[in-house]
Design a protein around this motif. Structure first.
Motif, PDB file in Angstrom:
ATOM      1  N   PRO A  42      16.603 -75.866  12.132  1.00  0.00           N
ATOM      2  CA  PRO A  42      17.279 -75.271  13.288  1.00  0.00           C
ATOM      3  C   PRO A  42      16.370 -75.354  14.511  1.00  0.00           C
ATOM      4  CG  PRO A  42      16.431 -73.543  11.878  1.00  0.00           C
ATOM      5  CD  PRO A  42      16.134 -74.850  11.197  1.00  0.00           C
ATOM      6  N   TYR A  43      16.934 -75.746  15.639  1.00  0.00           N
ATOM      7  CA  TYR A  43      16.195 -75.719  16.899  1.00  0.00           C
ATOM      8  C   TYR A  43      16.675 -74.476  17.629  1.00  0.00           C
ATOM      9  CZ  TYR A  43      13.610 -77.300  20.891  1.00  0.00           C
ATOM     10  OH  TYR A  43      12.682 -77.375  21.905  1.00  0.00           O
ATOM     11  N   PRO A  44      15.752 -73.566  18.028  1.00  0.00           N
ATOM     12  CA  PRO A  44      16.152 -72.240  18.503  1.00  0.00           C
ATOM     13  C   PRO A  44      17.150 -72.226  19.651  1.00  0.00           C
ATOM     14  CG  PRO A  44      13.758 -72.515  18.598  1.00  0.00           C
ATOM     15  CD  PRO A  44      14.330 -73.773  18.065  1.00  0.00           C
ATOM     16  N   ARG A  45      16.941 -73.076  20.652  1.00  0.00           N
ATOM     17  CA  ARG A  45      17.856 -73.076  21.800  1.00  0.00           C
ATOM     18  C   ARG A  45      17.738 -74.421  22.505  1.00  0.00           C
ATOM     19  NH1 ARG A  45      17.610 -68.427  26.233  1.00  0.00           N
ATOM     20  NH2 ARG A  45      15.642 -68.251  25.171  1.00  0.00           N
ATOM     21  N   ILE A  46      18.887 -75.001  22.795  1.00  0.00           N
ATOM     22  CA  ILE A  46      18.911 -76.260  23.531  1.00  0.00           C
ATOM     23  C   ILE A  46      20.048 -76.165  24.554  1.00  0.00           C
ATOM     24  CG2 ILE A  46      20.431 -77.441  21.894  1.00  0.00           C
ATOM     25  CD1 ILE A  46      18.684 -79.972  22.377  1.00  0.00           C
ATOM     26  N   ALA A  47      19.802 -76.699  25.728  1.00  0.00           N
ATOM     27  CA  ALA A  47      20.800 -76.668  26.793  1.00  0.00           C
ATOM     28  C   ALA A  47      20.887 -78.052  27.416  1.00  0.00           C
ATOM     29  CB  ALA A  47      20.427 -75.634  27.848  1.00  0.00           C
ATOM     30  N   VAL A  48      22.082 -78.397  27.852  1.00  0.00           N
ATOM     31  CA  VAL A  48      22.293 -79.663  28.542  1.00  0.00           C
ATOM     32  C   VAL A  48      22.949 -79.353  29.885  1.00  0.00           C
ATOM     33  CG1 VAL A  48      23.379 -81.931  28.468  1.00  0.00           C
ATOM     34  CG2 VAL A  48      22.587 -80.866  26.349  1.00  0.00           C
ATOM     35  N   TYR A  49      22.317 -79.830  30.942  1.00  0.00           N
ATOM     36  CA  TYR A  49      22.809 -79.650  32.313  1.00  0.00           C
ATOM     37  C   TYR A  49      23.437 -80.969  32.766  1.00  0.00           C
ATOM     38  CZ  TYR A  49      22.552 -79.600  37.407  1.00  0.00           C
ATOM     39  OH  TYR A  49      22.853 -79.693  38.745  1.00  0.00           O
ATOM     40  N   VAL A  50      24.628 -80.887  33.348  1.00  0.00           N
ATOM     41  CA  VAL A  50      25.322 -82.072  33.833  1.00  0.00           C
ATOM     42  C   VAL A  50      25.768 -81.828  35.279  1.00  0.00           C
ATOM     43  CG1 VAL A  50      27.285 -83.629  33.470  1.00  0.00           C
ATOM     44  CG2 VAL A  50      26.142 -82.586  31.498  1.00  0.00           C
ATOM     45  N   ASN A  51      25.552 -82.834  36.138  1.00  0.00           N
ATOM     46  CA  ASN A  51      25.943 -82.771  37.535  1.00  0.00           C
ATOM     47  C   ASN A  51      26.880 -83.944  37.809  1.00  0.00           C
ATOM     48  OD1 ASN A  51      25.828 -83.300  40.452  1.00  0.00           O
ATOM     49  ND2 ASN A  51      24.271 -81.709  40.487  1.00  0.00           N
ATOM     50  N   LEU A  52      28.112 -83.637  38.245  1.00  0.00           N
ATOM     51  CA  LEU A  52      29.144 -84.644  38.493  1.00  0.00           C
ATOM     52  C   LEU A  52      29.549 -84.667  39.963  1.00  0.00           C
ATOM     53  CD1 LEU A  52      31.620 -83.631  35.631  1.00  0.00           C
ATOM     54  CD2 LEU A  52      29.886 -85.417  35.529  1.00  0.00           C
ATOM     55  N   THR A  53      30.101 -85.796  40.394  1.00  0.00           N
ATOM     56  CA  THR A  53      30.706 -85.920  41.719  1.00  0.00           C
ATOM     57  C   THR A  53      31.901 -86.870  41.609  1.00  0.00           C
ATOM     58  OG1 THR A  53      30.251 -86.235  44.074  1.00  0.00           O
ATOM     59  CG2 THR A  53      29.242 -87.819  42.551  1.00  0.00           C
ATOM     60  N   ASP A  54      32.568 -87.123  42.716  1.00  0.00           N
ATOM     61  CA  ASP A  54      33.744 -88.007  42.774  1.00  0.00           C
ATOM     62  C   ASP A  54      34.896 -87.490  41.918  1.00  0.00           C
ATOM     63  OD1 ASP A  54      32.288 -89.757  44.410  1.00  0.00           O
ATOM     64  OD2 ASP A  54      31.577 -90.920  42.694  1.00  0.00           O
ATOM     65  N   ALA A  55      34.962 -86.204  41.709  1.00  0.00           N
ATOM     66  CA  ALA A  55      36.048 -85.602  40.925  1.00  0.00           C
ATOM     67  C   ALA A  55      37.061 -84.962  41.867  1.00  0.00           C
ATOM     68  CB  ALA A  55      35.484 -84.561  39.970  1.00  0.00           C
ATOM     69  N   ASN A  56      38.330 -85.057  41.498  1.00  0.00           N
ATOM     70  CA  ASN A  56      39.376 -84.459  42.318  1.00  0.00           C
ATOM     71  C   ASN A  56      40.580 -84.183  41.420  1.00  0.00           C
ATOM     72  OD1 ASN A  56      40.843 -83.508  44.465  1.00  0.00           O
ATOM     73  ND2 ASN A  56      41.265 -85.513  45.346  1.00  0.00           N
ATOM     74  N   ALA A  88      32.140 -82.983  46.780  1.00  0.00           N
ATOM     75  CA  ALA A  88      31.309 -81.899  46.253  1.00  0.00           C
ATOM     76  C   ALA A  88      30.745 -82.288  44.883  1.00  0.00           C
ATOM     77  CB  ALA A  88      32.137 -80.625  46.128  1.00  0.00           C
ATOM     78  N   THR A  89      29.744 -81.548  44.455  1.00  0.00           N
ATOM     79  CA  THR A  89      29.227 -81.743  43.105  1.00  0.00           C
ATOM     80  C   THR A  89      29.742 -80.617  42.219  1.00  0.00           C
ATOM     81  OG1 THR A  89      27.199 -80.521  43.582  1.00  0.00           O
ATOM     82  CG2 THR A  89      27.114 -82.899  43.866  1.00  0.00           C
ATOM     83  N   CYS A  90      29.892 -80.937  40.967  1.00  0.00           N
ATOM     84  CA  CYS A  90      30.320 -79.965  39.959  1.00  0.00           C
ATOM     85  C   CYS A  90      29.227 -79.910  38.904  1.00  0.00           C
ATOM     86  CB  CYS A  90      31.641 -80.416  39.347  1.00  0.00           C
ATOM     87  SG  CYS A  90      32.178 -79.414  37.947  1.00  0.00           S
ATOM     88  N   GLU A  91      28.716 -78.725  38.634  1.00  0.00           N
ATOM     89  CA  GLU A  91      27.659 -78.566  37.651  1.00  0.00           C
ATOM     90  C   GLU A  91      28.187 -77.780  36.464  1.00  0.00           C
ATOM     91  OE1 GLU A  91      23.684 -77.911  40.142  1.00  0.00           O
ATOM     92  OE2 GLU A  91      25.235 -76.427  40.554  1.00  0.00           O
ATOM     93  N   PHE A  92      27.777 -78.184  35.272  1.00  0.00           N
ATOM     94  CA  PHE A  92      28.058 -77.363  34.108  1.00  0.00           C
ATOM     95  C   PHE A  92      26.926 -77.510  33.116  1.00  0.00           C
ATOM     96  CE2 PHE A  92      29.923 -81.320  32.624  1.00  0.00           C
ATOM     97  CZ  PHE A  92      29.803 -81.297  31.246  1.00  0.00           C
ATOM     98  N   ALA A  93      26.785 -76.516  32.261  1.00  0.00           N
ATOM     99  CA  ALA A  93      25.736 -76.520  31.248  1.00  0.00           C
ATOM    100  C   ALA A  93      26.314 -76.003  29.944  1.00  0.00           C
ATOM    101  CB  ALA A  93      24.570 -75.645  31.691  1.00  0.00           C
ATOM    102  N   LEU A  94      25.875 -76.610  28.874  1.00  0.00           N
ATOM    103  CA  LEU A  94      26.240 -76.159  27.537  1.00  0.00           C
ATOM    104  C   LEU A  94      24.954 -75.698  26.872  1.00  0.00           C
ATOM    105  CD1 LEU A  94      28.357 -75.942  25.244  1.00  0.00           C
ATOM    106  CD2 LEU A  94      27.623 -78.224  24.540  1.00  0.00           C
ATOM    107  N   GLN A  95      24.946 -74.463  26.391  1.00  0.00           N
ATOM    108  CA  GLN A  95      23.770 -73.930  25.714  1.00  0.00           C
ATOM    109  C   GLN A  95      24.134 -73.594  24.274  1.00  0.00           C
ATOM    110  OE1 GLN A  95      20.925 -71.661  28.193  1.00  0.00           O
ATOM    111  NE2 GLN A  95      22.667 -71.271  29.523  1.00  0.00           N
ATOM    112  N   VAL A  96      23.289 -74.054  23.347  1.00  0.00           N
ATOM    113  CA  VAL A  96      23.535 -73.858  21.919  1.00  0.00           C
ATOM    114  C   VAL A  96      22.310 -73.198  21.296  1.00  0.00           C
ATOM    115  CG1 VAL A  96      24.052 -75.004  19.733  1.00  0.00           C
ATOM    116  CG2 VAL A  96      24.943 -75.946  21.870  1.00  0.00           C
ATOM    117  N   GLN A  97      22.555 -72.187  20.486  1.00  0.00           N
ATOM    118  CA  GLN A  97      21.457 -71.525  19.780  1.00  0.00           C
ATOM    119  C   GLN A  97      21.466 -71.965  18.327  1.00  0.00           C
ATOM    120  OE1 GLN A  97      20.374 -67.680  20.625  1.00  0.00           O
ATOM    121  NE2 GLN A  97      20.799 -67.858  22.770  1.00  0.00           N
TER     122      GLN A  97
END
Length: 144
Positions: A42-56, A88-97
């Motif tokens: 098990p890896y205690p905590r991992i997060a992935v950050y994503v930054n998008l643009t050109d979305a409508n 604009a930019t759209c940011e999202f993150a997924l965090q998994v424990q």
């Protein structure tokens, strides 16, 4: 059908902190390699950050984690989001424990919007007796 977003950034880290009010994101412990003593692990905590643009339009964003042989280790989706400004930019993150990493090797986070593949980010997992956690560079490099 809304246009396909462009990915500006994908970063893997230990934690993403979202500051309310300013909407700033702090990415803590960015890494591309993990050392673990045994497997599965098990890896205690991992997060992935994503930054998008050109979305409508309306999007459901999805992330999948695959082994180098294509086996899916995990997946997650965001609630549907409506992006009204393609500049604009759209940011999202997924965090998994406690993500269980089944074996050493290369892993890949794949990013999808409305079921369409956008981009991917890989990281390596190595078996080592070094302290568990991310590696921040080649230990054979010496600074003078």
């Amino acid at each position: 059908m809304p246009p396909t977003p462009s990915v500006k950034a994908i970063l893997i880290c230990d934690q993403v902190i979202h500051e309310l009010g300013s909407n700033k994101k702090s990415l803590i412990g960015i890494f591309e390699e993990v050392h673990l003593p045994q497997f599965p692990a098990p890896y205690p905590r991992i997060a992935v950050y994503v930054n998008l643009t050109d979305a409508n339009g309306e999007y459901e964003l999805e992330m999948r984690l695959l082994t180098e042989t294509g086996d899916q280790v995990g997946a997650g989706k965001t609630p549907k989001v409506n992006i009204e400004n393609p500049l604009a930019t759209c940011e999202f993150a997924l965090q998994v424990q406690n993500l269980v990493l089944p074996k050493p090797g290369q892993f890949e986070f794949q990013i999808f919007a409305n079921g369409e593949f956008l981009a991917s980010k890989t990281f390596r997992v190595r078996q080592s007796n070094a302290p568990a956690g991310p590696s921040f560079g080649d230990s054979s490099t010496k600074n003078s």
